[in-house]
Design a protein around this motif. Structure first.
Motif, PDB file in Angstrom:
ATOM      1  N   GLY A  29      -7.977  -4.911  -2.143  1.00 35.22           N
ATOM      2  CA  GLY A  29      -7.481  -6.100  -3.598  1.00 35.22           C
ATOM      3  C   GLY A  29      -5.553  -5.747  -4.229  1.00 35.22           C
ATOM      4  O   GLY A  29      -5.723  -5.082  -3.193  1.00 35.22           O
ATOM      5  N   ASN A  30      -6.129  -7.443  -5.168  1.00 34.18           N
ATOM      6  CA  ASN A  30      -4.290  -7.837  -4.955  1.00 34.18           C
ATOM      7  C   ASN A  30      -3.755  -6.559  -6.294  1.00 34.18           C
ATOM      8  O   ASN A  30      -3.687  -7.720  -6.855  1.00 34.18           O
ATOM      9  CB  ASN A  30      -3.986  -9.244  -4.635  1.00 34.18           C
ATOM     10  CG  ASN A  30      -2.242  -9.444  -4.622  1.00 34.18           C
ATOM     11  OD1 ASN A  30      -1.721  -8.184  -4.514  1.00 34.18           O
ATOM     12  ND2 ASN A  30      -2.652 -10.985  -4.436  1.00 34.18           N
ATOM     13  N   TRP A  31      -3.939  -5.391  -5.624  1.00 33.83           N
ATOM     14  CA  TRP A  31      -3.496  -4.882  -7.047  1.00 33.83           C
ATOM     15  C   TRP A  31      -3.326  -3.518  -6.618  1.00 33.83           C
ATOM     16  O   TRP A  31      -3.796  -2.474  -6.084  1.00 33.83           O
ATOM     17  CB  TRP A  31      -4.990  -4.441  -7.958  1.00 33.83           C
ATOM     18  CG  TRP A  31      -4.825  -3.372  -8.618  1.00 33.83           C
ATOM     19  CD1 TRP A  31      -5.372  -2.096  -8.778  1.00 33.83           C
ATOM     20  CD2 TRP A  31      -3.714  -3.204 -10.276  1.00 33.83           C
ATOM     21  NE1 TRP A  31      -5.087  -1.681 -10.139  1.00 33.83           N
ATOM     22  CE2 TRP A  31      -4.054  -2.199 -11.012  1.00 33.83           C
ATOM     23  CE3 TRP A  31      -3.050  -4.157 -11.000  1.00 33.83           C
ATOM     24  CZ2 TRP A  31      -3.715  -2.118 -12.727  1.00 33.83           C
ATOM     25  CZ3 TRP A  31      -2.706  -3.961 -12.167  1.00 33.83           C
ATOM     26  CH2 TRP A  31      -2.582  -3.175 -12.741  1.00 33.83           C
ATOM     27  N   PRO A  32      -1.684  -2.556  -6.966  1.00 36.78           N
ATOM     28  CA  PRO A  32      -1.393  -1.455  -6.787  1.00 36.78           C
ATOM     29  C   PRO A  32      -2.265  -0.252  -7.481  1.00 36.78           C
ATOM     30  O   PRO A  32      -2.144  -0.551  -8.734  1.00 36.78           O
ATOM     31  CB  PRO A  32      -0.420  -1.266  -7.007  1.00 36.78           C
ATOM     32  CG  PRO A  32       0.611  -2.486  -8.385  1.00 36.78           C
ATOM     33  CD  PRO A  32      -1.022  -3.811  -8.092  1.00 36.78           C
ATOM     34  N   GLY A  33      -3.504   0.075  -6.304  1.00 38.27           N
ATOM     35  CA  GLY A  33      -3.619   1.513  -6.728  1.00 38.27           C
ATOM     36  C   GLY A  33      -5.441   0.812  -6.656  1.00 38.27           C
ATOM     37  O   GLY A  33      -6.304   1.577  -7.168  1.00 38.27           O
ATOM     38  N   ILE A  34      -6.223   0.527  -5.614  1.00 33.19           N
ATOM     39  CA  ILE A  34      -7.251   0.011  -5.826  1.00 33.19           C
ATOM     40  C   ILE A  34      -8.062   1.214  -4.590  1.00 33.19           C
ATOM     41  O   ILE A  34      -8.218   1.607  -5.054  1.00 33.19           O
ATOM     42  CB  ILE A  34      -7.294  -1.393  -4.301  1.00 33.19           C
ATOM     43  CG1 ILE A  34      -7.136  -2.266  -5.006  1.00 33.19           C
ATOM     44  CG2 ILE A  34      -8.865  -1.532  -3.356  1.00 33.19           C
ATOM     45  CD1 ILE A  34      -8.236  -3.338  -5.633  1.00 33.19           C
ATOM     46  N   THR A  35      -7.267   2.025  -3.880  1.00 39.39           N
ATOM     47  CA  THR A  35      -7.517   3.226  -3.498  1.00 39.39           C
ATOM     48  C   THR A  35      -6.762   4.388  -4.035  1.00 39.39           C
ATOM     49  O   THR A  35      -5.889   4.312  -3.722  1.00 39.39           O
ATOM     50  CB  THR A  35      -7.155   2.970  -1.375  1.00 39.39           C
ATOM     51  OG1 THR A  35      -7.424   1.938  -0.914  1.00 39.39           O
ATOM     52  CG2 THR A  35      -7.956   4.338  -0.719  1.00 39.39           C
ATOM     53  N   VAL A  36      -7.633   4.967  -4.014  1.00 40.96           N
ATOM     54  CA  VAL A  36      -7.247   5.725  -5.190  1.00 40.96           C
ATOM     55  C   VAL A  36      -7.888   7.804  -4.562  1.00 40.96           C
ATOM     56  O   VAL A  36      -7.842   8.700  -4.877  1.00 40.96           O
ATOM     57  CB  VAL A  36      -7.418   6.287  -6.013  1.00 40.96           C
ATOM     58  CG1 VAL A  36      -6.706   5.191  -7.198  1.00 40.96           C
ATOM     59  CG2 VAL A  36      -8.990   5.526  -6.542  1.00 40.96           C
ATOM     60  N   ASP A  37      -9.099   7.060  -3.023  1.00 43.48           N
ATOM     61  CA  ASP A  37      -9.248   8.594  -2.454  1.00 43.48           C
ATOM     62  C   ASP A  37      -9.277   8.239  -1.314  1.00 43.48           C
ATOM     63  O   ASP A  37      -8.637   7.119  -0.748  1.00 43.48           O
ATOM     64  CB  ASP A  37     -10.579   8.508  -3.164  1.00 43.48           C
ATOM     65  CG  ASP A  37     -11.438  10.432  -3.114  1.00 43.48           C
ATOM     66  OD1 ASP A  37     -10.295  10.626  -3.078  1.00 43.48           O
ATOM     67  OD2 ASP A  37     -12.478  10.222  -3.675  1.00 43.48           O
ATOM     68  N   LEU A  38      -9.448   9.148  -0.246  1.00 39.75           N
ATOM     69  CA  LEU A  38      -9.403   9.310   1.222  1.00 39.75           C
ATOM     70  C   LEU A  38     -10.580   8.559   1.574  1.00 39.75           C
ATOM     71  O   LEU A  38     -11.721   8.490   0.631  1.00 39.75           O
ATOM     72  CB  LEU A  38      -9.464  11.002   1.858  1.00 39.75           C
ATOM     73  CG  LEU A  38      -8.547  11.675   1.522  1.00 39.75           C
ATOM     74  CD1 LEU A  38      -9.091  13.135   1.578  1.00 39.75           C
ATOM     75  CD2 LEU A  38      -7.573  11.273   1.295  1.00 39.75           C
ATOM     76  N   LEU A  39     -10.174   8.282   2.557  1.00 41.81           N
ATOM     77  CA  LEU A  39     -11.148   7.407   3.193  1.00 41.81           C
ATOM     78  C   LEU A  39     -11.108   7.418   5.293  1.00 41.81           C
ATOM     79  O   LEU A  39     -10.494   7.335   5.416  1.00 41.81           O
ATOM     80  CB  LEU A  39     -11.231   5.517   2.566  1.00 41.81           C
ATOM     81  CG  LEU A  39     -13.019   4.909   3.217  1.00 41.81           C
ATOM     82  CD1 LEU A  39     -13.674   6.243   2.323  1.00 41.81           C
ATOM     83  CD2 LEU A  39     -12.643   3.837   3.160  1.00 41.81           C
ATOM     84  N   SER A  40     -12.411   7.917   5.826  1.00 45.08           N
ATOM     85  CA  SER A  40     -11.792   8.330   7.097  1.00 45.08           C
ATOM     86  C   SER A  40     -12.822   7.453   8.414  1.00 45.08           C
ATOM     87  O   SER A  40     -14.010   7.366   7.546  1.00 45.08           O
ATOM     88  CB  SER A  40     -11.978   9.545   7.542  1.00 45.08           C
ATOM     89  OG  SER A  40     -12.969  10.317   7.603  1.00 45.08           O
ATOM     90  N   ALA A  41     -12.575   6.938   8.911  1.00 43.71           N
ATOM     91  CA  ALA A  41     -13.541   6.440  10.084  1.00 43.71           C
ATOM     92  C   ALA A  41     -12.913   6.948  11.294  1.00 43.71           C
ATOM     93  O   ALA A  41     -12.151   7.296  11.792  1.00 43.71           O
ATOM     94  CB  ALA A  41     -13.426   4.843   9.809  1.00 43.71           C
ATOM     95  N   ASN A  42     -14.093   6.779  12.025  1.00 45.51           N
ATOM     96  CA  ASN A  42     -13.682   7.243  13.449  1.00 45.51           C
ATOM     97  C   ASN A  42     -13.725   5.987  14.422  1.00 45.51           C
ATOM     98  O   ASN A  42     -14.697   5.043  14.303  1.00 45.51           O
ATOM     99  CB  ASN A  42     -14.664   8.260  14.440  1.00 45.51           C
ATOM    100  CG  ASN A  42     -14.237   9.636  13.188  1.00 45.51           C
ATOM    101  OD1 ASN A  42     -13.319   9.060  12.657  1.00 45.51           O
ATOM    102  ND2 ASN A  42     -15.541  10.588  13.272  1.00 45.51           N
ATOM    103  N   VAL A  43     -12.764   5.847  15.138  1.00 37.71           N
ATOM    104  CA  VAL A  43     -12.804   4.475  16.414  1.00 37.71           C
ATOM    105  C   VAL A  43     -12.512   5.415  17.602  1.00 37.71           C
ATOM    106  O   VAL A  43     -11.634   5.817  17.696  1.00 37.71           O
ATOM    107  CB  VAL A  43     -12.031   3.447  15.949  1.00 37.71           C
ATOM    108  CG1 VAL A  43     -10.537   4.083  15.421  1.00 37.71           C
ATOM    109  CG2 VAL A  43     -12.295   2.441  16.441  1.00 37.71           C
TER     110      VAL A  43
END
Ligand SMILES: Nc1nc2c(ncn2[C@@H]2O[C@H](COP(=O)(O)OP(=O)(O)OP(=O)(O)O)[C@@H](O)[C@H]2O)c(=O)[nH]1
Ligand SMILES: [Mg+2]
Lengths: 595, 72
Positions: A29-43
């Motif tokens: 989203g165009n807002w500073p602070g959309i992500t507030v937690d860790l998120l991980s993915a393997n690739v």
């Protein structure tokens, strides 16, 4: 497995890049602070699996807001093989500062110049080689949103990972405060590598802002846009909903009923009146939910939220809040849970708790379903959107009143400093991802605890089985009469009381429960309800649904984020009391006036 | 003069930053550094925030914090 962490200032496109790289659907989203937690993915990158971690944005290594703490703690506690520093290529004059600070950690690093499409449009020229020479780290230009340069980025990551380095944890205390040396280094690097034309501003954004941030028109336009959105929900969404309901009804009468006609009557009732009617009624709202979230996706990605903060900050500061709290209320229109999490960007505990206190009043999409149902059943087609709009206004009023009452107890002295990003528009792909996320969420809930709630309602309203369902002799009827002294003065009858009690779990359950209670699918339910309730009762019921606890998930998040049982108790207890008082005043007042 | 006093539409150069270190660091991270030019784009009503522009970054800042940005 090697680990790569995405770091950068807020709103630079880290999550967009993460989604491109891993195929995940992290919220953007165009807002500073959309992500507030860790998120991980393997690739799979090159010859091995790599863990990619998306982190909340940080302005520097010294911030102490909860979201910044998440990023810092991650770096301190987890060995990382490569730091991907994501920057907004149009703002390198300040964004390179973080890259320089991170370099002091001495960890392998790759600099991503994101939003290269915007930089080009503004005529900004970046000499990548000069950056490589000055910083001594590899540099790649990409547009994560449109997908340019992602191949280069991938090979650069693989190459950087190939250079054997044991992964290390970061020692952040070694990085000193932003000092003069860093500032002059920043000037030097920027001077060597970046050329910005004199008038590098987004003209379209300026032009739109002249209207939307107009001193007198700004707020009226905001409310007008909201009203138009509800008109659209009814004109576009309601026919789609009827379609789904019609299909479900056809499946019920033509397929399910014949298939189970010989079965035990209790089992038949369980399947038809319990599971099918209950869940079917909830699912028939799927088109409206999708439509609504597409609107929300466009609003959240447009950059309007920061403008809303600009327009409302003066008012909100008088309530002990700030413009960001208003933005969180808007986010809460989708779902209260991410909005509550979004308060992590606030550093003052008082401000954060006060904001968390008002978010649950935001009329979320689950409550929207209840209101769309009731307004279409009870009010005429032209009045329904206006009634819905009045409920949104009531939601703001309840929130503001609450802030006014509690602002002294939760004081706040936090300054407001907020970026105003250019207007953007989501790509079809971004909208699709968002729509899909919400559908998945909705269906998961409908088949999870909403199903459980509906089954429980069926059990209570159908035992004992030999009396009419939901009549006073059933378990549900007895439960309702227990609460009658509380709800009768609000004009809420005993059947609707049962729906309210179960609505505590989640608002989606309210309609599912009513379908079960009245023994009707979505199409017949509207007729039954309008036959039994007049508009005063219906509005009183809706006010109560609007104000009391939204759902158990909200309560869980209130506890998780505040880490205080006392606060959680207050944030649940006060709305219950307020809901009762507001419904009581409305219902008795309206009756007294002769309605 | 401070940023809070700069008339709308005008540009000034930042001479120094007052206020406590934590806020100063945040102000700097957002691009308000000594020596940079800053313009006031618009003000909101009722003493609300000011929209300022430093290079290609637009920011909202409340008058109280803008008063801590001293202009040359
Ligand atoms: N024009 C353009 N916009 C982009 C690009 N990458 C991301 N965006 C937009 O920038 C905004 C922010 O993107 P996010 O991915 O949410 O940014 P983030 O860094 O994860 O933000 P936080 O989680 O809040 O720190 C969104 O509106 C994106 O659509 C890009 O390459 N070009
Ligand atoms: Mg993000």
């Amino acid at each position: 497995m090697k680990r790569v962490a995405l770091l950068g200032m807020p709103n630079t496109g880290k999550s967009t890049f993460f989604n491109r790289l891993t195929g995940a659907s992290a919220k953007v989203g165009n807002w500073p602070g959309i992500t507030v937690d860790l998120l991980s993915a393997n690739v799979l990158l090159g010859s091995g699996m790599v863990e990619i971690v998306d982190l909340p944005g940080i302005y520097n290594l010294h911030g102490f807001a909860e979201d910044e703490r998440v990023a810092r703690t991650f770096l301190e506690e987890n060995p990382v093989d490569l730091l991907l520093v994501v920057t907004n290529a149009t703002q390198l004059d300040r964004q390179l500062a973080l890259a320089l600070q991170l370099q002091e950690l001495g960890q392998p690093m790759l600099l991503i110049l994101n939003m290269i499409d915007e930089a080009r449009r503004l005529g900004i020229k970046i000499d990548e080689q000069a950056l490589v020479d000055d910083l001594g780290v590899p540099v790649v230009s990409v547009s994560a949103k449109h997908g340019f340069g992602m191949d280069n980025a991938q090979s650069a990551i693989i190459e950087a990972l190939g250079k054997a380095h044991p992964a290390r944890k970061a020692q952040l205390e070694k990085v000193f405060h932003e000092d003069d040396a860093l500032a002059s280094r920043l000037e030097q690097v920027f001077h060597d590598a970046v050329q910005v034309p004199l008038t590098a501003t987004d003209r379209l954004t300026d032009r739109i802002d002249r209207v939307l941030l107009h001193p007198w028109l700004g707020l009226p336009l905001f409310f007008l846009a909201m009203l138009l959105m509800f008109e659209a929900v009814y004109t576009l969404g309601a026919p789609l909903q009827d379609g789904v309901a019609w299909v479900l009804e056809a499946i019920k009468t033509d397929a399910v009923e014949p298939a189970i006609s010989g079965w035990n009557p209790v089992l038949q009732s369980f399947i038809l009146d319990g599971v099918f009617d209950g869940i079917g009624t909830v699912l028939s709202f799927l088109p409206i939910i999708i439509l609504f979230f597409l609107f929300i996706a466009i609003v959240e990605d447009s950059g309007y939220m920061s403008r809303a903060a600009f327009l409302m900050d003066a008012f909100m500061s008088r309530l002990g809040l700030d413009g960001r709290a208003f933005v969180m209320q808007l986010m809460g229109f989708g779902c209260n849970v991410p909005a509550l999490m979004g308060t992590r960007v606030m550093r003052s505990r008082g401000l954060r708790l006060l904001t968390m206190m008002i978010i649950p009043f935001s009329l979320c999409s689950a409550r929207l379903q209840v209101f769309v149902f009731f307004t279409t059943a009870i009010f005429s087609a032209w009045a329904a959107p206006l009634v819905l709009f009045s409920l949104y206004l009531a939601s703001f009023l309840a929130a503001f009143l609450t802030a006014l009452i509690y602002r002294k107890r939760l004081p706040n002295a936090e300054p407001l400093l907020l970026e105003l990003p250019p207007y953007r528009f989501p790509t079809i792909k971004q909208m699709w991802l968002r729509g899909w996320r919400e559908v998945a969420h909705f269906v998961r809930e409908a088949t999870g605890f909403i199903l459980l709630g509906v089954i429980l309602v069926w059990a209570l309203t159908h035992s004992p089985f030999d009396v009419p369902p939901a009549s006073p002799d059933t378990l549900a009827g007895q439960l309702a009469s227990l609460f009658a002294p509380v709800f009768a003065p609000l004009g809420i009858d005993h059947l609707m009381t049962i729906a309210l009690l179960f609505g505590f779990v989640a608002k989606e359950v309210v309609l599912g429960a009513m379908a079960v209670i009245y023994g009707a699918g979505d199409t017949d339910l509207a007729g039954i309800v309008s036959g039994r309730t007049d508009w005063v009762q219906a509005y009183s019921f809706m006010l109560f649904v609007l104000i009391y606890t939204p759902c158990l998930s909200t309560v869980a998040v209130l506890k998780q984020e505040s880490k205080s049982w006392r606060f959680t108790g207050l944030a649940v207890g006060w709305p219950l009391l307020l809901a009762w008082m507001v419904s009581f005043t409305f219902y008795q007042g309206a009756r007294w006036l002769g309605f | 003069m401070t940023l809070a006093d700069l008339p709308t539409g005008q540009t000034g150069t930042i001479a120094s930053l007052a206020g406590d270190p934590e806020i100063r660091t945040r102000i700097q991270s957002l691009g308000l550094r000594i020596g940079r030019d800053v313009a006031v784009i618009r003000r909101s009503r009722f003493g609300g925030p000011i929209q300022v522009r430093i290079g290609t970054t637009d920011l909202l800042i409340r008058p109280q914090q803008a008063a801590q940005v001293i202009l040359a």
